[in-house]
Write an enzyme that holds these catalytic residues in place. Structure first.
Site, mmCIF file in Angstrom:
data_model
loop_
_atom_site.group_PDB
_atom_site.id
_atom_site.type_symbol
_atom_site.label_atom_id
_atom_site.label_comp_id
_atom_site.label_asym_id
_atom_site.label_seq_id
_atom_site.Cartn_x
_atom_site.Cartn_y
_atom_site.Cartn_z
ATOM 1 N N LYS A 1 -17.310 -6.680 6.903
ATOM 2 C CA LYS A 1 -15.903 -7.413 7.296
ATOM 3 C C LYS A 1 -15.966 -7.298 8.750
ATOM 4 O O LYS A 1 -16.185 -6.091 9.412
ATOM 5 C CB LYS A 1 -14.975 -6.794 6.703
ATOM 6 C CG LYS A 1 -14.685 -6.965 5.208
ATOM 7 C CD LYS A 1 -13.587 -6.721 4.528
ATOM 8 C CE LYS A 1 -13.540 -6.574 2.906
ATOM 9 N NZ LYS A 1 -12.082 -6.127 2.387
ATOM 10 N N SER B 1 -2.962 -7.939 2.757
ATOM 11 C CA SER B 1 -3.370 -7.708 4.368
ATOM 12 C C SER B 1 -3.896 -8.931 4.811
ATOM 13 O O SER B 1 -3.568 -9.429 5.904
ATOM 14 C CB SER B 1 -4.417 -6.752 4.363
ATOM 15 O OG SER B 1 -3.914 -5.373 3.822
ATOM 16 N N HIS C 1 0.623 -1.231 0.018
ATOM 17 C CA HIS C 1 0.101 0.232 -0.114
ATOM 18 C C HIS C 1 0.767 1.209 0.042
ATOM 19 O O HIS C 1 0.601 2.286 -0.768
ATOM 20 C CB HIS C 1 -0.861 0.156 1.285
ATOM 21 C CG HIS C 1 -1.863 -1.245 1.291
ATOM 22 N ND1 HIS C 1 -2.043 -1.770 2.386
ATOM 23 C CD2 HIS C 1 -2.757 -1.646 0.463
ATOM 24 C CE1 HIS C 1 -3.021 -2.612 2.158
ATOM 25 N NE2 HIS C 1 -3.547 -2.587 0.801
ATOM 26 N N ARG D 1 -1.759 -6.141 -8.272
ATOM 27 C CA ARG D 1 -0.694 -7.021 -8.126
ATOM 28 C C ARG D 1 -0.850 -7.924 -9.361
ATOM 29 O O ARG D 1 -0.237 -7.639 -10.232
ATOM 30 C CB ARG D 1 -0.929 -7.771 -6.888
ATOM 31 C CG ARG D 1 -0.754 -6.955 -5.455
ATOM 32 C CD ARG D 1 -1.005 -7.423 -4.287
ATOM 33 N NE ARG D 1 -2.724 -7.268 -4.440
ATOM 34 C CZ ARG D 1 -3.479 -7.686 -3.275
ATOM 35 N NH1 ARG D 1 -3.051 -8.085 -2.114
ATOM 36 N NH2 ARG D 1 -4.649 -7.267 -3.339
HETATM 37 P P1 ADP Z 1 -9.783 -3.523 -0.679
HETATM 38 O O1 ADP Z 1 -10.343 -4.243 0.573
HETATM 39 O O2 ADP Z 1 -10.389 -2.397 -0.942
HETATM 40 O O3 ADP Z 1 -9.540 -4.471 -1.630
HETATM 41 P P2 ADP Z 1 -7.153 -3.466 0.301
HETATM 42 O O4 ADP Z 1 -6.811 -2.548 1.682
HETATM 43 O O5 ADP Z 1 -6.878 -4.853 0.333
HETATM 44 O O6 ADP Z 1 -8.404 -2.806 0.081
HETATM 45 O O7 ADP Z 1 -6.364 -2.985 -0.613
HETATM 46 C C1 ADP Z 1 -6.478 -1.409 -1.219
HETATM 47 C C2 ADP Z 1 -6.023 -1.071 -2.615
HETATM 48 O O8 ADP Z 1 -4.458 -1.493 -2.397
HETATM 49 C C3 ADP Z 1 -6.297 -2.270 -3.774
HETATM 50 O O9 ADP Z 1 -6.395 -1.326 -4.930
HETATM 51 C C4 ADP Z 1 -5.473 -3.255 -3.760
HETATM 52 O O10 ADP Z 1 -5.390 -3.841 -4.963
HETATM 53 C C5 ADP Z 1 -4.102 -2.527 -3.454
HETATM 54 N N1 ADP Z 1 -3.158 -3.432 -2.951
HETATM 55 C C6 ADP Z 1 -3.043 -4.390 -2.050
HETATM 56 N N2 ADP Z 1 -1.885 -4.925 -1.932
HETATM 57 C C7 ADP Z 1 -1.133 -4.409 -2.645
HETATM 58 C C8 ADP Z 1 0.489 -4.673 -2.955
HETATM 59 N N3 ADP Z 1 0.850 -5.644 -2.449
HETATM 60 N N4 ADP Z 1 0.646 -3.927 -3.790
HETATM 61 C C9 ADP Z 1 0.266 -3.083 -4.643
HETATM 62 N N5 ADP Z 1 -1.422 -2.715 -4.285
HETATM 63 C C10 ADP Z 1 -1.933 -3.340 -3.213
#
Ligand code: ADP
Length: 162
Positions: free
Chosen positions: A41, A128, A17, A90
């Site tokens: 969630k 996450s 992130h 990703r």
């Molecule tokens: P959501 O529940 O909206 O998917 P996340 O917190 O999992 O929220 O992710 C928020 C954003 O960050 C999303 O666009 C996700 O694709 C991106 N993201 C999550 N992990 C990574 C990573 N390792 N590298 C790049 N982008 C990421």
């Protein structure tokens, strides 16, 4: 001023992130990291804790703001005057749902454009949910999260051990 919203659950905020956020700040004048208050969630960290950890991770970055929102992401973007939504990609596994969401959002608010930024080699396998799972079983995830998140995860592990 070009404002972007970077929405997500960020439960917790990872180096993946952070990487996307730092890239976005190179493109936009202001990036608002917007933590989604999702009642469906059951999160590991409260919205307040997540905001605090993100704030600590980006303390030196002046053009980043951290906020929370509920409801439609595009409504929040319009409210704060953002013309763009930033999302990270990703692997191809992210593509389908992100594509669908971006098209829906565009229908709902044509003036808000979703911008996708690609992850880096180092972060391609970071998520996450995996980090939570590993941390829950006592595994070390310090390589995957900012220091403030690592500290909180360690504190949770200590409390569980008591
Ligand atoms: P959501 O529940 O909206 O998917 P996340 O917190 O999992 O929220 O992710 C928020 C954003 O960050 C999303 O666009 C996700 O694709 C991106 N993201 C999550 N992990 C990574 C990573 N390792 N590298 C790049 N982008 C990421």
């Amino acid at each position: 001023m070009r404002i972007a919203v970077y929405p997500g659950s960020f439960d917790p905020f990872t180096l993946g992130h952070l990487d996307i956020l730092e890239r976005a700040t190179g493109i936009f004048d202001k990036v608002i990291v917007a933590v989604l208050e999702n009642p469906n969630k059951s999160p590991l960290f409260s919205v307040e804790e997540r905001i605090e950890m993100i704030g600590e991770s980006v303390a030196q970055n002046g053009n980043v703001e951290v906020d929370s929102f509920d409801g439609l992401t595009v409504d929040y973007a319009k409210k704060v005057g953002a013309g763009s939504l930033v999302r990270g990609l990703r692997a191809t596994s992210d593509f389908e749902s992100e594509f669908q969401m971006a098209l829906f959002n565009r229908k709902l608010a044509p003036e808000v454009t979703t911008v996708f930024l690609m992850t880096s080699f180092a972060n391609v396998f970071l998520s996450s949910s995996l980090i939570k799972e590993v941390a829950r079983h006592g595994g070390n995830v310090d390589f995957a999260v900012p220091e403030s998140v690592a500290k909180r995860l360690a504190r949770l592990a200590e409390n569980r051990g008591q």
